[in-house]
Motif scaffolding. Structure first.
Motif, PDB file in Angstrom:
ATOM      1  N   ALA A  41       0.833  -1.204   0.000  1.00 32.20           N
ATOM      2  CA  ALA A  41       0.000   0.000   0.000  1.00 32.20           C
ATOM      3  C   ALA A  41       0.867   1.253   0.000  1.00 32.20           C
ATOM      4  CB  ALA A  41      -0.933  -0.016   1.212  1.00 32.20           C
ATOM      5  N   VAL A  42       1.939   1.243   0.783  1.00 30.54           N
ATOM      6  CA  VAL A  42       2.856   2.388   0.812  1.00 30.54           C
ATOM      7  C   VAL A  42       3.529   2.553  -0.546  1.00 30.54           C
ATOM      8  CG1 VAL A  42       4.967   3.296   1.828  1.00 30.54           C
ATOM      9  CG2 VAL A  42       3.223   2.254   3.306  1.00 30.54           C
ATOM     10  N   ASP A  43       3.939   1.455  -1.141  1.00 32.29           N
ATOM     11  CA  ASP A  43       4.572   1.522  -2.466  1.00 32.29           C
ATOM     12  C   ASP A  43       3.625   2.106  -3.501  1.00 32.29           C
ATOM     13  OD1 ASP A  43       6.839   0.414  -1.371  1.00 32.29           O
ATOM     14  OD2 ASP A  43       6.375  -1.634  -2.020  1.00 32.29           O
ATOM     15  N   HIS A  44       2.352   1.693  -3.434  1.00 34.80           N
ATOM     16  CA  HIS A  44       1.381   2.236  -4.385  1.00 34.80           C
ATOM     17  C   HIS A  44       1.185   3.734  -4.175  1.00 34.80           C
ATOM     18  CE1 HIS A  44      -0.560  -2.023  -4.717  1.00 34.80           C
ATOM     19  NE2 HIS A  44       0.446  -1.874  -5.550  1.00 34.80           N
ATOM     20  N   PHE A 122     -10.367  -0.995  -4.291  1.00 35.33           N
ATOM     21  CA  PHE A 122      -9.747  -1.177  -2.979  1.00 35.33           C
ATOM     22  C   PHE A 122      -9.048  -2.531  -2.888  1.00 35.33           C
ATOM     23  CE2 PHE A 122     -13.414   1.558  -1.159  1.00 35.33           C
ATOM     24  CZ  PHE A 122     -12.822   2.687  -1.692  1.00 35.33           C
ATOM     25  N   THR A 123      -9.669  -3.544  -3.527  1.00 37.90           N
ATOM     26  CA  THR A 123      -9.115  -4.900  -3.467  1.00 37.90           C
ATOM     27  C   THR A 123      -7.839  -5.024  -4.284  1.00 37.90           C
ATOM     28  OG1 THR A 123     -11.358  -5.770  -3.218  1.00 37.90           O
ATOM     29  CG2 THR A 123      -9.642  -7.330  -3.837  1.00 37.90           C
ATOM     30  N   LEU A 124      -7.876  -4.492  -5.492  1.00 43.78           N
ATOM     31  CA  LEU A 124      -6.746  -4.681  -6.409  1.00 43.78           C
ATOM     32  C   LEU A 124      -5.607  -3.702  -6.146  1.00 43.78           C
ATOM     33  CD1 LEU A 124      -8.679  -5.246  -9.775  1.00 43.78           C
ATOM     34  CD2 LEU A 124      -7.811  -6.964  -8.167  1.00 43.78           C
ATOM     35  N   LEU A 125      -5.924  -2.543  -5.594  1.00 41.85           N
ATOM     36  CA  LEU A 125      -4.889  -1.526  -5.436  1.00 41.85           C
ATOM     37  C   LEU A 125      -4.985  -0.856  -4.059  1.00 41.85           C
ATOM     38  CD1 LEU A 125      -2.582  -0.301  -7.176  1.00 41.85           C
ATOM     39  CD2 LEU A 125      -4.143   1.584  -7.691  1.00 41.85           C
ATOM     40  N   PRO A 126      -4.661  -1.570  -2.987  1.00 40.95           N
ATOM     41  CA  PRO A 126      -4.613  -0.905  -1.678  1.00 40.95           C
ATOM     42  C   PRO A 126      -3.560   0.195  -1.702  1.00 40.95           C
ATOM     43  CG  PRO A 126      -3.584  -3.075  -1.580  1.00 40.95           C
ATOM     44  CD  PRO A 126      -4.232  -2.989  -2.917  1.00 40.95           C
ATOM     45  N   THR A 127      -3.938   1.361  -1.241  1.00 41.13           N
ATOM     46  CA  THR A 127      -3.083   2.547  -1.381  1.00 41.13           C
ATOM     47  C   THR A 127      -2.990   3.291  -0.059  1.00 41.13           C
ATOM     48  OG1 THR A 127      -3.781   2.758  -3.692  1.00 41.13           O
ATOM     49  CG2 THR A 127      -2.739   4.674  -2.679  1.00 41.13           C
ATOM     50  N   CYS A 128      -1.782   3.628   0.311  1.00 34.59           N
ATOM     51  CA  CYS A 128      -1.548   4.417   1.516  1.00 34.59           C
ATOM     52  C   CYS A 128      -1.861   5.880   1.223  1.00 34.59           C
ATOM     53  CB  CYS A 128      -0.090   4.259   1.959  1.00 34.59           C
ATOM     54  SG  CYS A 128       0.344   5.218   3.413  1.00 34.59           S
ATOM     55  N   PRO A 129      -2.723   6.526   1.996  1.00 25.55           N
ATOM     56  CA  PRO A 129      -3.038   7.938   1.755  1.00 25.55           C
ATOM     57  C   PRO A 129      -1.843   8.824   2.101  1.00 25.55           C
ATOM     58  CG  PRO A 129      -4.077   7.208   3.772  1.00 25.55           C
ATOM     59  CD  PRO A 129      -3.482   5.979   3.152  1.00 25.55           C
ATOM     60  N   ALA A 171      -7.840   3.990  -0.376  1.00 23.85           N
ATOM     61  CA  ALA A 171      -7.768   5.367  -0.874  1.00 23.85           C
ATOM     62  C   ALA A 171      -8.000   5.480  -2.371  1.00 23.85           C
ATOM     63  CB  ALA A 171      -6.399   5.977  -0.531  1.00 23.85           C
ATOM     64  N   MET A 172      -7.772   4.414  -3.105  1.00 24.66           N
ATOM     65  CA  MET A 172      -7.880   4.451  -4.566  1.00 24.66           C
ATOM     66  C   MET A 172      -8.984   3.491  -5.006  1.00 24.66           C
ATOM     67  SD  MET A 172      -6.958   5.259  -7.673  1.00 24.66           S
ATOM     68  CE  MET A 172      -5.368   6.091  -7.683  1.00 24.66           C
ATOM     69  N   PRO A 173     -10.073   3.984  -5.589  1.00 24.44           N
ATOM     70  CA  PRO A 173     -10.405   5.384  -5.899  1.00 24.44           C
ATOM     71  C   PRO A 173     -11.011   6.096  -4.691  1.00 24.44           C
ATOM     72  CG  PRO A 173     -12.161   3.978  -6.656  1.00 24.44           C
ATOM     73  CD  PRO A 173     -11.119   3.054  -6.077  1.00 24.44           C
ATOM     74  N   SER A 174     -11.174   7.418  -4.807  1.00 28.47           N
ATOM     75  CA  SER A 174     -11.791   8.193  -3.745  1.00 28.47           C
ATOM     76  C   SER A 174     -13.308   8.189  -3.925  1.00 28.47           C
ATOM     77  CB  SER A 174     -11.276   9.637  -3.749  1.00 28.47           C
ATOM     78  OG  SER A 174     -12.019  10.416  -2.839  1.00 28.47           O
TER      79      SER A 174
END
Length: 329
Positions: A41-44, A122-129, A171-174
């Motif tokens: 998530a942090v990397d994304h 959210f499932t495919l691309l967990p993203t750190c805000p 966080a992705m998408p908002s």
């Protein structure tokens, strides 16, 4: 006057509430269960931020500095982020249900499909805000900074002590921006007053600024939220048509089951036992009156109702012969 939906197509609250509850339950459960790996998530998040810097669209930094430097802007923005997403959207759903029932189904279906697409993101691309990135990235969590003014703590908009009940890497998408866009379209298209048109434009733009200024989303998160709503809008019409087709098919099957009911036999038709039914006038009416609208009843035919059988040609000739012979005698 408000337009009304055709009879039989008006939504019913006792079917709408469970449907909305199921979709919202999926939305909440998806945010909780699909947490993903923290490092990925942090990397994304860093990859999104690097992409924005490449194209000079990293608007989060100046907005975040503005919100953290001016509490008069940051505090209302935190309240807007924590509350409006969960208050205004259902309020507009209820308003559409009550005042615009002919448009409600399409709008409700659009919102639900877009939300489910967002869960896939959210499932495919967990993203750190941005607010959870390393301090070296220069972001400040305004909701933590101004937590003394609200009910939230460090964990986004979750109340204090309930941070474990939210997925902070969704966080992705908002969907804050996505749902705000849906609200804006509802106000613009279905509102009558001028202020609803203004609010329809201002609200989604304001929420886009809020999610970036509070460091809860990247600019590309907001763009993805708009794209998700666009996809949901395109799919909503076929979804409504499919639902109508399925409902019509089930209604046709139910009608076919009731079509086997035997019809009432009348007007001289024979019953299963071969007994003729004769239509008669109500008691007291003269025979053969045939008064239009007079009540009639059915009874079994008896011997007096039998039509005299006409003699055949041969039989008639025999009668004439016998009569001539008698006269000759």
């Amino acid at each position: 006057m408000y337009r009304t939906a055709p009879l039989g197509k008006r939504p019913r609250w006792w079917t709408e509430l469970p449907l909305i509850a199921v979709v919202y339950g999926l939305y909440t459960a998806g945010r909780l269960l699909v947490r993903g790996d923290v490092q990925s998530a942090v990397d994304h998040g860093l990859a999104i931020l690097d992409l924005e810097k490449t194209f000079r669209i990293d608007f989060e930094h100046p907005l975040n500095r503005l919100f953290t430097s001016h509490p008069a802007i940051g505090i209302p923005a935190d309240f807007a982020y924590a509350a409006l997403h969960y208050l205004l959207t259902p309020a507009l759903l209820v308003w559409l249900f009550r005042r615009r029932p002919d448009h409600y189904r399409r709008m409700r279906t659009w919102l639900m499909i877009s939300t489910l697409i967002g869960l896939i993101g959210f499932t495919l691309l967990p993203t750190c805000p941005p607010r959870l990135l390393d301090d070296a990235q220069g972001f400040v969590d305004t909701m933590h900074q101004y937590s003394a003014y609200g009910w939230w703590g460090r964990d986004a908009s979750a109340p204090r002590g309930l941070g474990g009940l939210t997925n902070q890497y969704a966080a992705m998408p908002s969907l804050h921006v996505g749902w705000a866009l849906w609200c804006g379209v509802a106000l613009w298209r279905h509102g009558r007053a001028t202020w609803t048109k203004v609010a329809g434009v201002a609200y989604p733009l304001a929420i886009a600024l809020v999610v970036m200024g509070t460091a809860n989303h990247y600019f590309l998160d907001a763009v993805a939220g708009v794209a998700v709503m666009g996809a949901g809008f395109l799919l909503s019409r076929p979804a409504v048509r499919l639902a109508d087709r399925i409902r019509t098919r089930f209604a046709g099957a139910a009608s076919a089951e009731t079509a086997g009911t035997p019809a009432i036999v009348s007007g001289g038709c024979e019953t299963a036992a071969g007994t003729a039914l004769v239509r008669t006038s109500s008691p007291g009416s003269p025979a053969g009156a045939g008064r239009p609208g007079a009540p009639e009843r059915l009874r079994e035919a008896d011997a007096s109702d039998q039509i005299p059988r006409q003699p055949a040609r041969g039989e008639a000739g025999d009668s004439r012969t016998d009569g001539a012979a008698t006269a000759a005698r």
